[in-house]
Design an enzyme around this catalytic site. Structure first.
Site, PDB file in Angstrom:
ATOM      1  CB  SER A 125      40.867  79.824  43.620  1.00  0.00           C
ATOM      2  OG  SER A 125      41.773  79.144  42.786  1.00  0.00           O
ATOM      3  CE1 TYR A 150      36.301  76.122  42.346  1.00  0.00           C
ATOM      4  CE2 TYR A 150      38.171  76.469  40.868  1.00  0.00           C
ATOM      5  CZ  TYR A 150      37.656  76.392  42.146  1.00  0.00           C
ATOM      6  OH  TYR A 150      38.482  76.616  43.221  1.00  0.00           O
ATOM      7  CE  LYS A 154      36.056  78.975  44.923  1.00  0.00           C
ATOM      8  NZ  LYS A 154      35.335  78.905  46.220  1.00  0.00           N
TER       9      LYS A 154
HETATM   10  C1  UD1 Z   1      43.286  72.940  39.743  1.00  0.00           C
HETATM   11  C2  UD1 Z   1      42.283  73.740  38.976  1.00  0.00           C
HETATM   12  C3  UD1 Z   1      42.108  75.073  39.682  1.00  0.00           C
HETATM   13  C4  UD1 Z   1      41.633  74.840  41.081  1.00  0.00           C
HETATM   14  C5  UD1 Z   1      42.587  73.914  41.808  1.00  0.00           C
HETATM   15  C6  UD1 Z   1      41.974  73.509  43.113  1.00  0.00           C
HETATM   16  C7  UD1 Z   1      42.432  72.985  36.657  1.00  0.00           C
HETATM   17  C8  UD1 Z   1      42.845  73.347  35.280  1.00  0.00           C
HETATM   18  N1  UD1 Z   1      42.709  73.901  37.613  1.00  0.00           N
HETATM   19  O1  UD1 Z   1      44.519  73.650  39.760  1.00  0.00           O
HETATM   20  O2  UD1 Z   1      41.188  75.867  38.994  1.00  0.00           O
HETATM   21  O3  UD1 Z   1      41.562  76.050  41.767  1.00  0.00           O
HETATM   22  O4  UD1 Z   1      42.822  72.725  41.063  1.00  0.00           O
HETATM   23  O5  UD1 Z   1      42.782  72.639  43.804  1.00  0.00           O
HETATM   24  O6  UD1 Z   1      41.897  71.935  36.905  1.00  0.00           O
HETATM   25  N2  UD1 Z   1      48.916  67.191  37.069  1.00  0.00           N
HETATM   26  C9  UD1 Z   1      49.494  66.105  36.443  1.00  0.00           C
HETATM   27  N3  UD1 Z   1      48.851  64.907  36.498  1.00  0.00           N
HETATM   28  C10 UD1 Z   1      47.671  64.718  37.165  1.00  0.00           C
HETATM   29  C11 UD1 Z   1      47.092  65.836  37.820  1.00  0.00           C
HETATM   30  C12 UD1 Z   1      47.732  67.053  37.738  1.00  0.00           C
HETATM   31  O7  UD1 Z   1      50.550  66.228  35.835  1.00  0.00           O
HETATM   32  O8  UD1 Z   1      47.140  63.605  37.156  1.00  0.00           O
HETATM   33  C13 UD1 Z   1      49.599  68.484  37.016  1.00  0.00           C
HETATM   34  C14 UD1 Z   1      48.766  69.590  36.399  1.00  0.00           C
HETATM   35  O9  UD1 Z   1      48.947  69.630  35.034  1.00  0.00           O
HETATM   36  C15 UD1 Z   1      49.342  70.817  37.139  1.00  0.00           C
HETATM   37  C16 UD1 Z   1      49.756  70.279  38.500  1.00  0.00           C
HETATM   38  O10 UD1 Z   1      49.858  68.878  38.347  1.00  0.00           O
HETATM   39  O11 UD1 Z   1      50.469  71.278  36.485  1.00  0.00           O
HETATM   40  C17 UD1 Z   1      48.733  70.587  39.571  1.00  0.00           C
HETATM   41  O12 UD1 Z   1      47.470  70.140  39.133  1.00  0.00           O
HETATM   42  P1  UD1 Z   1      46.168  70.216  40.061  1.00  0.00           P
HETATM   43  O13 UD1 Z   1      46.451  69.576  41.358  1.00  0.00           O
HETATM   44  O14 UD1 Z   1      45.027  69.691  39.263  1.00  0.00           O
HETATM   45  O15 UD1 Z   1      45.990  71.771  40.352  1.00  0.00           O
HETATM   46  P2  UD1 Z   1      45.845  72.988  39.311  1.00  0.00           P
HETATM   47  O16 UD1 Z   1      45.714  72.528  37.928  1.00  0.00           O
HETATM   48  O17 UD1 Z   1      46.946  73.932  39.626  1.00  0.00           O
END
Ligand code: UD1
Length: 335
Positions: A125, A150, A154
């Site tokens: 990842s 987690y 990795k």
């Molecule tokens: C997350 C994990 C990462 C993992 C990946 C797997 C965290 C901090 N990181 O990455 O370790 O490898 O998933 O898929 O959990 N967001 C919103 N609202 C929401 C959900 C997300 O605004 O309800 C935003 C988050 O702040 C981020 C973006 O959307 O900026 C993507 O979020 P997400 O899909 O959870 O992925 P990551 O955080 O990049």
């Protein structure tokens, strides 16, 4: 005909990869303990490819069962997806995460060695880079201390594999995924989050479907163009295809080192607000959202430099963010 073991082959990325493997003529054996998947995915894969993969309900923490599997099956290569992946849960249950993600990896590698199975693809990842110092992120960017157990599995997983390749004839490729999204064009397989989705896209599609009232956008004061965090969202079918080219590289002895890592992303960064806009455009649905505080542990921006993957693997993401979001929405509507 090459026999490929896909662990976690009924999961989100695993199931899409099984479809692509079968399309390319590989014989697929799946190990999956159904801890985060359902058995009907097997039938869905079969209805897409018209060929049923061989399925084993084995828990990879069961060393004896893993030994037995390798004794009884001739395997040419392993693609290892099976792992727990919820960041928040890993903070609550670190030992479960280390046991599940690291224990099973060790057993798998031990049995590969014992049975002369030499080709290994690992689900890594972009989380290993943390907040990278420079964007886009190249494979040479430094690996940062993990933010969660987690993430640590990795990072440690890559180290275990690298050490193993030094003392064995196993060759391995770790694919560092950016943010996988979307679903197969048949809408028969896709992401199946359990409970309240933690990842952005399932939350978006569930909100549009009326299952969630409103999407919270985590953070609007990041130093990005619109203040929301930026990620590299890659269509899961493009990601699945990257596994086939990586595996083929190993099977054809085209790898340049016994352990290689590749970034698998599109190379484009999109903010959360851009994702929302794109979703609204392609689906014609208005999304209910509000800006809230940052989520703890989130980074500002991550997107891949894919030059090495493009040049070495001859692989490039082909599907767009719009296509990925539309496929995710079509999938949501089947649930
Ligand atoms: C997350 C994990 C990462 C993992 C990946 C797997 C965290 C901090 N990181 O990455 O370790 O490898 O998933 O898929 O959990 N967001 C919103 N609202 C929401 C959900 C997300 O605004 O309800 C935003 C988050 O702040 C981020 C973006 O959307 O900026 C993507 O979020 P997400 O899909 O959870 O992925 P990551 O955080 O990049």
């Amino acid at each position: 005909m090459k026999n490929i073991l896909v662990t976690g082959g009924l999961g989100f990325i695993g199931s899409h990869t099984v479809v692509e493997l079968q399309n390319e003529g590989f014989e697929v054996l799946i190990i999956d303990n159904l801890s985060n998947s359902t058995i009907d995915v097997l039938d869905k894969i079969t209805s897409i490819t018209t060929k049923k993969p061989t399925y084993f309900n084995i828990d990879l923490k069961d060393k004896v069962a893993v030994q037995q599997f390798f004794k009884e099956n001739e395997i040419d290569g392993v693609i290892h997806f099976a792992a727990s992946k919820a960041v928040g849960e890993s903070v609550e249950k670190p030992l479960e995460y280390y046991e599940n993600n690291i224990g099973s990896l060790v057993y798998l590698l031990q049995e590969m060695r014992a049975n002369n199975v030499n080709n290994f693809i690992f689900s890594s990842s972009c989380t290993v880079y943390g907040q990278a110092d420079e964007l886009p992120i190249t494979e040479n960017a430094s690996v940062k201390p993990a933010e969660s157990p987690y993430g640590n599995t990795k990072k440690i997983g890559e180290e275990i594999i690298k050490d193993t390749t030094k003392i064995s004839i196993i060759n391995a490729i770790a694919l560092r995924y950016f943010n996988p999204i979307g679903a197969h064009k048949s809408s028969k397989i896709g992401e199946l989050p359990i409970g309240i989705p933690q990842n952005l896209i399932p939350f978006v599609t569930q909100t549009a479907a009326g299952i969630r009232k409103e999407l919270s956008v985590f953070g609007s004061n990041y130093p990005t163009s619109d203040g929301t965090a930026v990620r590299d969202y890659i269509h899961v079918v493009d990601l699945a295809k990257a596994h086939i080219v990586a595996l083929t590289r190993l099977l054809n002895n085209k790898n340049k080192a016994s352990f290689e890592v590749f970034n698998i992303g599109t190379g484009n960064g999109n903010s959360v607000l851009e994702v929302i806009q794109s979703f609204e455009k392609v689906t014609g649905k208005k999304l209910n959202y509000k800006l809230v505080d940052r989520r703890e542990g989130d980074i500002t921006a991550a997107y891949a430099d894919t030059t090495i993957a493009n040049n070495e693997l001859g692989w490039k993401a082909e599907l767009t963010l719009d296509e990925a979001l539309l496929s995710a929405w079509k999938w949501q509507q089947t649930l």
